[in-house]
Every structure is written in C-alpha cells, then in structure tokens.
Design a protein around this motif. Structure first.
Motif, mmCIF file in Angstrom:
data_model
loop_
_atom_site.group_PDB
_atom_site.id
_atom_site.type_symbol
_atom_site.label_atom_id
_atom_site.label_comp_id
_atom_site.label_asym_id
_atom_site.label_seq_id
_atom_site.Cartn_x
_atom_site.Cartn_y
_atom_site.Cartn_z
ATOM 1 N N ASP A 140 0.850 -1.194 0.000
ATOM 2 C CA ASP A 140 0.000 0.000 0.000
ATOM 3 C C ASP A 140 0.883 1.240 0.000
ATOM 4 O O ASP A 140 1.464 1.609 1.011
ATOM 5 N N GLY A 141 0.999 1.884 -1.139
ATOM 6 C CA GLY A 141 1.864 3.050 -1.294
ATOM 7 C C GLY A 141 2.811 2.847 -2.451
ATOM 8 O O GLY A 141 2.576 3.347 -3.557
ATOM 9 N N PRO A 142 3.881 2.082 -2.286
ATOM 10 C CA PRO A 142 4.827 1.888 -3.382
ATOM 11 C C PRO A 142 4.252 1.157 -4.595
ATOM 12 O O PRO A 142 4.664 1.404 -5.718
ATOM 13 N N VAL A 143 3.308 0.233 -4.371
ATOM 14 C CA VAL A 143 2.734 -0.523 -5.494
ATOM 15 C C VAL A 143 1.389 0.043 -5.924
ATOM 16 O O VAL A 143 1.123 0.224 -7.114
ATOM 17 N N THR A 197 -2.970 1.913 -9.304
ATOM 18 C CA THR A 197 -1.548 1.575 -9.367
ATOM 19 C C THR A 197 -0.710 2.839 -9.196
ATOM 20 O O THR A 197 -1.003 3.873 -9.789
ATOM 21 N N THR A 198 0.297 2.773 -8.372
ATOM 22 C CA THR A 198 1.185 3.914 -8.148
ATOM 23 C C THR A 198 1.986 4.213 -9.408
ATOM 24 O O THR A 198 2.576 3.306 -10.004
ATOM 25 N N ILE A 199 1.999 5.477 -9.801
ATOM 26 C CA ILE A 199 2.774 5.873 -10.978
ATOM 27 C C ILE A 199 4.252 5.543 -10.753
ATOM 28 O O ILE A 199 4.828 5.907 -9.744
ATOM 29 N N GLY A 200 4.833 4.850 -11.677
ATOM 30 C CA GLY A 200 6.242 4.477 -11.580
ATOM 31 C C GLY A 200 6.492 3.133 -10.926
ATOM 32 O O GLY A 200 7.626 2.635 -10.964
ATOM 33 N N ALA A 201 5.452 2.520 -10.342
ATOM 34 C CA ALA A 201 5.661 1.243 -9.645
ATOM 35 C C ALA A 201 6.178 0.170 -10.592
ATOM 36 O O ALA A 201 7.108 -0.580 -10.269
ATOM 37 N N PHE A 202 5.587 0.104 -11.778
ATOM 38 C CA PHE A 202 6.008 -0.953 -12.689
ATOM 39 C C PHE A 202 7.211 -0.558 -13.524
ATOM 40 O O PHE A 202 7.783 -1.387 -14.239
ATOM 41 N N ASP A 203 7.651 0.712 -13.403
ATOM 42 C CA ASP A 203 8.996 1.052 -13.880
ATOM 43 C C ASP A 203 10.022 0.327 -13.016
ATOM 44 O O ASP A 203 11.046 -0.154 -13.506
ATOM 45 N N VAL A 204 9.739 0.275 -11.707
ATOM 46 C CA VAL A 204 10.615 -0.438 -10.784
ATOM 47 C C VAL A 204 10.617 -1.928 -11.098
ATOM 48 O O VAL A 204 11.672 -2.574 -11.165
ATOM 49 N N SER A 260 4.276 -6.813 3.205
ATOM 50 C CA SER A 260 3.179 -5.900 3.529
ATOM 51 C C SER A 260 2.446 -6.294 4.796
ATOM 52 O O SER A 260 2.403 -7.464 5.174
ATOM 53 N N ASN A 261 1.820 -5.291 5.425
ATOM 54 C CA ASN A 261 0.892 -5.544 6.530
ATOM 55 C C ASN A 261 -0.516 -5.796 6.024
ATOM 56 O O ASN A 261 -1.412 -6.097 6.812
#
Length: 390
Positions: free
Chosen positions: A13-16, A88-95, A110-111
């Motif tokens: 929750d946040g980065p992804v 989906t967080t912008i840039g997550a799947f760039d990572v 994750s929690n």
C-alpha cells in the motif's frame, strides 16, 4: 544503494498501489469499530476515532484478543474488495521492469493480507513478477515494525540482508527493515512524510517511484546480445516506414484525464490484449500491448520476444525454442505492411525517433496473421511471444 542490491522488497500500500483509493480506509475502520462494538466490547479511548484499519487490528490484539480473528477476517474481506478499484502507483512498474531487466528478484512485504495482494496482482496477471509475497499473518503484533516479514522475504529469496533494499512509505517500514539489517528507502507520497521518514532513519527518500526505477535501470544492466526496445510504460508499436511520419504519438497538449486527447498513443492504449492492429494513414500499425516489457525481434522466425521476467538475456534466448513449442497460441487478428517497419514506444512521434529507442523490423510486404502467447518455459522465466504467420 540500489547498485549493490540483488533483491528489492516493496511495501504494498503506497509503493505498489493505493489500496483504499475507492473504498476509503476511514470507512473500513468505521465498519471495524462497529463490528467490535456489536460484540459487546467497548473501544479504548485512543481507538474510538482510529481511522487506520491496520492500527485498529493491532489495537484489538491488546484490548480484545478474542476478536482478533473476527476483525482480521473482516479487514481481509474489505481489502480484497478495495483492491478491485485500487490505483496503481505511478512508476511502480517502472521499478518492476527495471528489476526484471537487471536480474533482480522482487518481493512484496506488507501488513495487508496476502489474499488482497494476490487479488490485486491477478487483475493484470502481475503475480509472476514477484518471487515472494509476504502478507499479514495471524498475529498482529508480528506485523511491521516487527522485522519478521522482512526476514521471511529474505529467507524466501535466499539472500543476505546486506544484498537487499526495502521500499516503504511509513516509519514502520523503515524500522522493520533496519531491525532485519536491510537498507530502507522511504517513499514520501504525501505531505509531511519526508520529515517522518527522515526521523525514522530512512537511508534515502524518494517522492517518485519512477526515480527508483531509473536508478535500478542504470545499474547492473547486463550486456545485450540483441537489440531491445522499451517504452515508458505504455504499448510499443510497429509502424511501416511508408506511413511512419503519420504516427504522431501523444500530443503535447493532451489531458491526462481524457483518453480522447491522447492521439495515436491513446488509440494504441485501447488495443486489448497482447497485440492488435490499427489504421494509420493508408496503412496499419501493429500494437504490442498489455506489458511495458523489453522487446526484441527475431527476423528468421518473424517473432517478437517480450522479456517479462528472467535472470538474464542469455536465459531468455536459450528458452525461446521451448517457449514456442509449449506455448498455448492465440490468434488475435491480422496486420498488413508494405515492407520494412520500425518498433518503438507508441508515445513517440514516428519522425522524431532517436536511434537508441527504435528497432528496424525487416519484413516482406504482405498481410500476416498475428498469434500471441505467454509462456513460462522455466519456473524462473516468463516470455510473451508475438509471431507473424502467413
């Protein structure tokens, strides 16, 4: 920091994604508070207005341990419902793409519940990108900031703590990472988080996941035997050189919230599935969609190879014959070309391509059937195949 990282651990929750983008966290917490009261339990003063469902679950373990399973099950059901509309967080799947391209393993730590994480990843068949999914267990006191979830991920990936980096958006992520001996990158996606993450001791802080993707992509890149083309997140397109100048990509004045203003790029984004064709001038473009994956072309087989995951280019190349043999092929239409074409990011204009961002596709004039498949010729490798047949 990322140069020495062999694996990347991502909070969910946040980065992804934003789990509660549609179904808000305060509304879920309100339902949990009502559930607790309905069982005849009085909430402590510090939890009467608690809007964080995870903190409410954590608190339940202290003041009403007999309700932990009930509250946990209700929260899991709410999370599974919420991820159906999670953004989906912008840039997550760039990572993700950068890790796959550079041979780094990925894990979610994750929690949130494992069921919710898996439900989200199943929406676009993303689970295969992650070597381990570590979600919330049955004991709230062992959620982060406990180091246990991080240690479990390290064990699942068989990697030492100093070869990992964790990315999270809360102080509990930073605490858990450091307690497990892992470097921590704070993702400050809301006002005030930079200071909180700094106070928690984050080793680095980012405000854009795309920056992390760029750093990963710039390090440990293996030498390529083939020429690969990547996009910035959207579809790739194959445009015959006869109509190349008519492909205009995405206009400078496009409205991010209005797909109709996205020009040719927007049309490419609307092609369903792994591949399809669309009209451009008096010709046709071939769209390679679904995955923003590194893609190359094997002219002898008229085959586009899309590197979804795999330890190395060498491994992907070695497994292509087996992938073609075992793939469950699907016919998805036809593509007509007058001859040689170019493969590039559909967001770019055809007459403004840089040398390193395109690949010449030598193909004879004609109409070709398009068939596609996803194959996992080995447990550690996944490839999308798009082949032109006559």
């Amino acid at each position: 920091m990322v140069e020495q990282a062999e694996v990347v651990l991502l909070d969910f929750d946040g980065p992804v994604c934003r789990v509660f983008a549609g179904k808000t966290a305060p509304s879920v917490a309100a339902n949990l508070r009502h559930l607790i009261r309905s069982r005849g339990v009085k909430l402590p003063d510090d939890l009467r207005d608690q809007d964080d469902p995870l903190e409410l679950l954590r608190g339940t373990a202290a003041f009403a341990p007999e309700l932990v399973d009930t509250v946990s099950a209700a929260l899991e059901a709410a999370e599974v419902e919420a991820v159906a509309t999670a953004e989906t967080t912008i840039g997550a799947f760039d990572v993700v793409r950068a890790c796959l391209a550079t041979g780094r393993a990925l894990s979610i730590v994750s929690n949130n519940s494992t069921a919710a994480i898996n439900a989200y990843l199943a929406r676009r068949d993303r689970a295969r990108h992650f070597a381990a999914i570590i979600g919330r267990g049955h004991h709230p006191d062992l959620m982060k900031p406990s180091p246990l979830p991080v240690v479990q991920a390290l064990q699942a990936l068989n990697v030492r703590p100093t070869a990992a980096v964790l990315v999270g958006d809360s102080p509990t992520d930073i605490e858990a990472a450091h307690a497990a001996g892992v470097a921590a990158i704070g993702y400050a996606n809301k006002p005030g988080k930079i200071q909180r993450l700094a106070v928690a001791g984050a080793d680095a802080i980012i405000t854009d996941m795309g920056d992390l993707g760029a750093a990963l992509a710039a390090t440990r890149r293996p030498k390529s035997r083939l020429s690969w083309v990547e996009s910035d997140g959207g579809p790739l397109v194959v445009v015959p050189e006869s109509v190349l100048a008519q492909w205009r990509g995405v206009p400078n004045d496009f409205d991010p919230g209005d797909l109709d203003t996205w020009g040719d790029y927007g049309r490419a984004c609307q092609v369903d599935g792994r591949a399809g064709s669309l009209e451009i001038g008096d010709g046709q473009a071939l769209v390679l969609g679904d995955e923003p994956a590194s893609t190359t072309y094997l002219s002898a087989k008229r085959l586009f190879v899309r590197w979804i995951h795999g330890a190395s280019e060498e491994q992907v190349i070695r497994l292509i014959p087996k992938a073609m043999e075992t793939a469950a092929w699907e016919e998805v239409g036809t593509w007509t070309t007058r001859g040689r074409a170019q493969l590039f990011d559909s967001a770019l204009a055809g007459d403004e391509l840089e040398h390193g961002r395109r690949l010449v596709i030598d193909v004879a004039p004609g109409t070709y059937r398009i068939r596609t498949a996803y194959a996992e010729p080995a447990s550690e490798a996944g490839i999308v195949l798009v082949q032109l047949t006559t």
